[in-house]
Design a protein around this motif. Structure first.
Motif, PDB file in Angstrom:
ATOM      1  N   LEU B 231       0.840  -1.201   0.000  1.00  0.00           N
ATOM      2  CA  LEU B 231       0.000   0.000   0.000  1.00  0.00           C
ATOM      3  C   LEU B 231       0.871   1.247   0.000  1.00  0.00           C
ATOM      4  N   GLY B 232       1.906   1.243   0.851  1.00  0.00           N
ATOM      5  CA  GLY B 232       2.757   2.420   0.938  1.00  0.00           C
ATOM      6  C   GLY B 232       3.428   2.730  -0.381  1.00  0.00           C
ATOM      7  N   VAL B 233       4.079   1.719  -0.974  1.00  0.00           N
ATOM      8  CA  VAL B 233       4.826   1.956  -2.213  1.00  0.00           C
ATOM      9  C   VAL B 233       3.876   2.360  -3.337  1.00  0.00           C
ATOM     10  N   SER B 237       3.822   6.198  -4.966  1.00  0.00           N
ATOM     11  CA  SER B 237       4.273   6.427  -6.340  1.00  0.00           C
ATOM     12  C   SER B 237       3.126   6.882  -7.222  1.00  0.00           C
ATOM     13  N   LEU B 238       1.900   6.412  -6.974  1.00  0.00           N
ATOM     14  CA  LEU B 238       0.790   6.889  -7.790  1.00  0.00           C
ATOM     15  C   LEU B 238       0.450   8.339  -7.470  1.00  0.00           C
ATOM     16  N   SER B 239       0.631   8.721  -6.199  1.00  0.00           N
ATOM     17  CA  SER B 239       0.156  10.047  -5.825  1.00  0.00           C
ATOM     18  C   SER B 239       1.141  11.139  -6.224  1.00  0.00           C
ATOM     19  N   LEU B 240       2.388  10.771  -6.571  1.00  0.00           N
ATOM     20  CA  LEU B 240       3.334  11.816  -6.981  1.00  0.00           C
ATOM     21  C   LEU B 240       2.859  12.569  -8.228  1.00  0.00           C
ATOM     22  N   PRO B 241       2.579  11.862  -9.347  1.00  0.00           N
ATOM     23  CA  PRO B 241       2.114  12.633 -10.508  1.00  0.00           C
ATOM     24  C   PRO B 241       0.814  13.380 -10.245  1.00  0.00           C
ATOM     25  N   ILE B 242      -0.124  12.740  -9.517  1.00  0.00           N
ATOM     26  CA  ILE B 242      -1.388  13.443  -9.235  1.00  0.00           C
ATOM     27  C   ILE B 242      -1.118  14.679  -8.388  1.00  0.00           C
ATOM     28  N   GLY B 243      -0.212  14.521  -7.425  1.00  0.00           N
ATOM     29  CA  GLY B 243       0.102  15.659  -6.560  1.00  0.00           C
ATOM     30  C   GLY B 243       0.721  16.795  -7.353  1.00  0.00           C
ATOM     31  N   ILE B 304      -6.448   5.947  -0.611  1.00  0.00           N
ATOM     32  CA  ILE B 304      -5.196   6.383   0.009  1.00  0.00           C
ATOM     33  C   ILE B 304      -4.403   7.230  -0.983  1.00  0.00           C
ATOM     34  N   THR B 305      -4.470   6.876  -2.285  1.00  0.00           N
ATOM     35  CA  THR B 305      -3.759   7.675  -3.275  1.00  0.00           C
ATOM     36  C   THR B 305      -4.312   9.099  -3.323  1.00  0.00           C
ATOM     37  N   LEU B 306      -5.652   9.214  -3.334  1.00  0.00           N
ATOM     38  CA  LEU B 306      -6.245  10.555  -3.324  1.00  0.00           C
ATOM     39  C   LEU B 306      -5.771  11.314  -2.088  1.00  0.00           C
ATOM     40  N   PHE B 307      -5.782  10.612  -0.949  1.00  0.00           N
ATOM     41  CA  PHE B 307      -5.385  11.234   0.315  1.00  0.00           C
ATOM     42  C   PHE B 307      -3.969  11.763   0.227  1.00  0.00           C
ATOM     43  N   SER B 308      -3.033  10.890  -0.185  1.00  0.00           N
ATOM     44  CA  SER B 308      -1.644  11.349  -0.137  1.00  0.00           C
ATOM     45  C   SER B 308      -1.373  12.345  -1.246  1.00  0.00           C
ATOM     46  N   SER B 309      -2.114  12.274  -2.375  1.00  0.00           N
ATOM     47  CA  SER B 309      -1.813  13.243  -3.431  1.00  0.00           C
ATOM     48  C   SER B 309      -2.170  14.650  -2.975  1.00  0.00           C
ATOM     49  N   VAL B 359       9.222  13.225   1.347  1.00  0.00           N
ATOM     50  CA  VAL B 359       9.622  12.065   2.148  1.00  0.00           C
ATOM     51  C   VAL B 359       8.830  12.028   3.458  1.00  0.00           C
ATOM     52  N   ASN B 360       8.623  13.213   4.052  1.00  0.00           N
ATOM     53  CA  ASN B 360       7.813  13.246   5.273  1.00  0.00           C
ATOM     54  C   ASN B 360       6.423  12.699   5.018  1.00  0.00           C
ATOM     55  N   VAL B 361       5.815  13.126   3.916  1.00  0.00           N
ATOM     56  CA  VAL B 361       4.481  12.623   3.584  1.00  0.00           C
ATOM     57  C   VAL B 361       4.536  11.117   3.390  1.00  0.00           C
ATOM     58  N   ALA B 362       5.601  10.648   2.723  1.00  0.00           N
ATOM     59  CA  ALA B 362       5.701   9.212   2.463  1.00  0.00           C
ATOM     60  C   ALA B 362       5.804   8.430   3.767  1.00  0.00           C
TER      61      ALA B 362
END
Lengths: 404, 432
Positions: B231-233, B237-243, B304-309, B359-362
């Motif tokens: 889930l973390g990885v 990685s998915l949320s980086l481009p969205i972010g 979770i991707t939406l959340f982290s993005s 990195v903190n977000v990750a």
């Protein structure tokens, strides 16, 4: 939201929509709007189709029907016959209660650890950095469960306090730590106690008035009045005097072992303590880092300049370093408070009846109204967060360096 | 001459006096202790208190570790061996390590597959994390998602191959058109990839394999620490481009796009992750077509991707705002269009500034993956709370299990944050 394209009558070609910078942004926004509307429409259509297929609808009337479950930790009157809405309110108050308590203690832990991390005592410095690293790098969920396990599995039951050869005893005969919760003395408000409370409030006001007066005097004339001891005196003396003048109207009711359980006093449930303490030490580690960064952000030259002006070290701290450090510390501190409020939703894990556990847990499962419950739940947290970010923005604007 | 001058003035010393050693309390460990531990009375008290705390912790924990039992079948047996002395029943770890790591339903004979995927993950992450490694390793990174999917879920290799073909086709179209116009290349690439996937998906037979080394494993059988890592990885990685897209949208001069991004980011950041997971578990299924069955793992990944993005978008926005305005103006004056300016000038610098924040977000997100245990997925925390503590053999073993979970998370999170500090030092191009 409205997209108004008002093309000029002559010399407009369709290609200009993309190539002409006057129209391009409108075109792009129109495309984005259409795409968004289409996807929302698609999702809404799916939702309607799914709901009709399942014979469901969106209906908030379940909020008025009796909840039918008990909540043992409550701040307002509530029975199992109360409505689901009232259960949600009990949950909201519980969320706010634990968030408030955790914010206070997390600040204390954080400031203490942050200051001690800068101490010139090697052992203390290392110990505090171990504390910060350990708590920041392990999920708060695990901390909550560990502390809850301590509360329930390690602390003795009320039975251990009973009999002549009791294995456990109460602290100062006033505090009992049991696996059913912690019992603390409850205040008894006798006649005339209101006068004491009023005096106390008045003395707090007087203390701030005195400090304000002293500061103004300092800025206006340069005369320095003593600050700390008069403040302490104004804070405590009138209330204590009034307490004895009124004949000690406020008493304490101590918890006592009656039968198989403790009676009297205030019971603070194990779940509340677990979530409160876990959030405090976890967020305290983050606050410690903020405090340390804030103090280190004040350049050394400021301290030296203040020293060159002849200020003593205490005054250097309070007049020069702290005002500048607070500017750095407070915004992340408030966002940590926000995190505490959001993380308090994990209370559901240990059975603390916060709003996630009542509205998003039991009510949701009993009524099956998933969409309504989750939407209301999100709305509640959203309102809290937006309020807090509003406060942060006001503060940031107030402390912004006023450049001329 | 020299002789004369030395002899004539008798009271001048001719040789250097050897330096006398410093007093015992101003040198070596004593000096260090005087300065660092006992400089003031307050410090002395603090030192004594701290030393007492450390002493208590060590004396309390040492026998527990030293007397630990590593080879019993159940808690009762372990207690019998201990016979009342203090000691940890670490045998729960040696007995159930596989469940802690892989979940309780993943077929034991297939453990080599996720393990291999993890090893490849280390290889794939290395060139991203350390810039000095040969760039050829990036090929592993590019292939990793498909290999990992195939290894963890198993089934026919055609499914990941088709996904790879779609991505490759999209990339070909993108690189063909990107020289003319970025938007055309970008959207053309996406359309091409989707075309390949839809056409291929309709031709491809059902890829489920029921036995053999590559037998299919359904998502609900995944669990343990593996689930947290996956889930973390995946989500980071998915949320980086969205972010990045959201951050650029929030900076945009187009009001509609700007406000859509602002509303999305503020909404997501305003609600706890757990409510989003509730959405994933009870609500999200309503938004898919009735005939589609989207499994819980995918729904959780989406939320979770939406959340982290949203969080990553805020970090990157900080990086964008920190860039001097001259960089934007310089890009404009060179005649670059928006996409070129962002790709070549703005984003490389802004992303560099925001690496520590990302990195903190990750790290935060990786810790938050434990929340999936609340919606009854059996990640590491879920495994401990559910199947292991509820089993008759190990009911009551708390500290050993939670210690193990804490150690696992600590190693990963502390490692990542140390890496981030190292990277910050590497990337510091400012004046020293």
């Amino acid at each position: 939201m409205t997209i108004m394209t008002d093309p000029p009558r002559e010399s407009f070609r369709l290609g200009m929509l993309l190539s002409d910078t006057r129209y391009r942004s409108l075109t792009l926004q129109a495309i984005a709007f259409i795409l968004l509307a289409l996807s929302i429409g698609y999702l809404a259509n799916n939702l309607v189709r799914n709901l009709t297929a399942l014979g469901l609808n969106i209906d908030f009337s379940f909020l008025g029907t009796p909840a039918g479950y008990d909540i043992n930790q409550r701040l307002i009157e509530y029975t199992s016959q109360s409505s689901n809405l009232r259960a949600a309110f009990v949950g909201i108050l519980n969320t706010l209660l634990v968030a408030f308590l955790a914010c206070v203690t997390a600040t204390i832990f954080g400031v203490l650890a942050g200051v001690l991390r800068l101490s010139n005592n090697w052992l203390v410095r290392k110990l505090m950095s171990i504390y910060v690293e350990i708590f920041r790098n392990i999920p708060v969920l695990i901390w909550i469960i560990i502390i809850f396990t301590i509360m329930t599995a390690v602390l003795p039951g009320p039975r251990a306090f009973r009999g002549d050869n009791a294995t456990s005893s109460m602290l100062f005969d006033a505090f009992a730590f049991t696996n059913r919760g912690v019992y603390i003395p409850a205040p008894i408000w006798g006649p005339g106690s209101m006068v004491v409370v009023a005096t106390f409030i008045a003395s707090i006001v007087a203390m701030f008035a005195y400090r304000r007066y002293a500061t103004n005097l300092l800025y206006a004339t340069g005369r320095l009045l003593p600050m700390f001891w008069p403040s302490v005196a104004i804070f405590f003396l009138p209330a204590i005097l009034m307490f004895f003048i009124m004949g000690s109207p406020i008493g304490l009711e101590y918890p006592e072992l009656k039968g198989f359980n403790f009676a009297g006093g205030i019971k603070v449930g194990g779940p509340l303590i677990a979530i409160w303490f876990a959030l405090s030490i976890y967020t305290g580690a983050f606050i410690a880092e903020n405090v340390r960064a804030g103090i280190q952000a004040v350049s050394k030259g400021q301290t030296e300049a203040a020293g060159a002006l002849g200020l003593r070290s205490g005054r250097i701290m309070s007049l020069v370093v702290l005002p500048q450090a607070l500017r750095v510390i407070i915004p992340p501190l408030i966002s940590n408070y926000l995190n505490i409020t959001k993380n308090s939703s994990l209370a559901i894990l240990v059975g603390y009846a916060d709003v996630t556990a009542t509205l998003g847990g039991i009510t949701l499962n009993q009524t099956g109204r998933a969409i309504e419950c989750v939407v209301l739940l999100m709305l509640f947290y959203l309102v809290i967060s937006l309020t807090i970010s509003f406060v942060i923005n006001i503060y940031n604007n107030a402390i912004k360096l006023k450049e001329r | 001459m020299a002789d004369q001058s030395t002899n004539s003035v008798a009271f001048v010393r001719t040789e250097e006096v050897p330096a006398s050693p410093p007093p015992a309390n101003a040198a070596g460990p004593v000096k260090w202790m005087r300065e660092n531990l006992f400089s003031t009375p307050v410090n002395t008290v603090l030192t004594i208190v701290a030393a007492y705390v450390i002493f208590k912790i060590i004396t309390g924990a040492f026998p527990w570790f030293a007397n630990g039992i590593w080879n019993s079948q159940s808690l009762a047996e372990c207690r019998e061996i201990l016979q009342g002395t203090t000691g940890g029943c670490f045998s729960v770890l040696s007995e159930r390590w596989n469940q802690l790591l892989f979940g309780f339903k993943y077929p034991p004979e297939l453990y080599w597959r996720p393990t291999l995927a993890f090893v490849i993950f280390l290889l794939a992450a290395a060139p991203v994390l350390f810039f000095k490694l040969p760039r050829k390793l990036l090929i592993v990174t590019a292939l990793f998602p498909f290999i990992a999917y195939w290894l963890i879920w198993g089934g026919s290799i055609l499914t990941p191959l088709l996904a790879l073909a779609g991505v490759a086709g999209g990339y070909v179209v993108y690189s063909r058109f990107v020289t003319n116009n970025f938007a055309m290349g970008f959207f053309g690439g996406i359309i091409a990839a989707f075309l390949i996937w839809t056409i291929g998906g309709s031709i491809l037979p059902d890829g489920t394999i029921t036995d053999g080394p590559m037998q299919s494993v359904p998502s609900r059988d995944l669990g343990g620490f593996m689930l947290n890592l996956m889930l973390g990885v995946t989500c980071v990685s998915l949320s980086l481009p969205i972010g990045i897209a959201l951050a650029l949208g929030r900076q945009s001069s187009m009001p509609f796009i700007k406000y859509v991004c602002v509303i999305f980011i503020e909404f997501i950041r305003g609600v706890p992750l757990i409510t989003l997971l509730f959405v994933a578990s009870v609500m999200l299924a309503y938004f898919f077509p009735p005939e589609a069955t989207v499994d819980l793992f995918l729904r959780v990944v989406i939320m979770i991707t939406l959340f982290s993005s949203a969080y990553i978008a805020e970090v990157i926005r900080g990086g964008l705002a920190a860039l001097p305005k001259g960089q934007y103006e310089a890009a404009d004056s060179l005649g670059l269009d928006y996409a070129q300016a962002m790709r070549l000038i703005i984003l490389p610098q802004a992303l560099k500034i925001s690496i520590p924040g990302i990195v903190n977000v990750a790290v935060g997100l990786f810790k938050d993956t434990t929340l999936v245990s609340v919606i009854s997925m059996f990640d590491l925390v879920g495994m401990i709370r559910g199947p292991i503590l509820a089993s008759t053999e190990w009911n009551g073993v708390y500290w050993e299990l939670w210690l193990a979970a804490s150690v696992l998370f600590f190693i990963v999170c502390y490692g990542i944050s140390q890496y981030s500090q190292w990277l910050e030092r590497q990337l510091a191009t400012g004046h020293r």
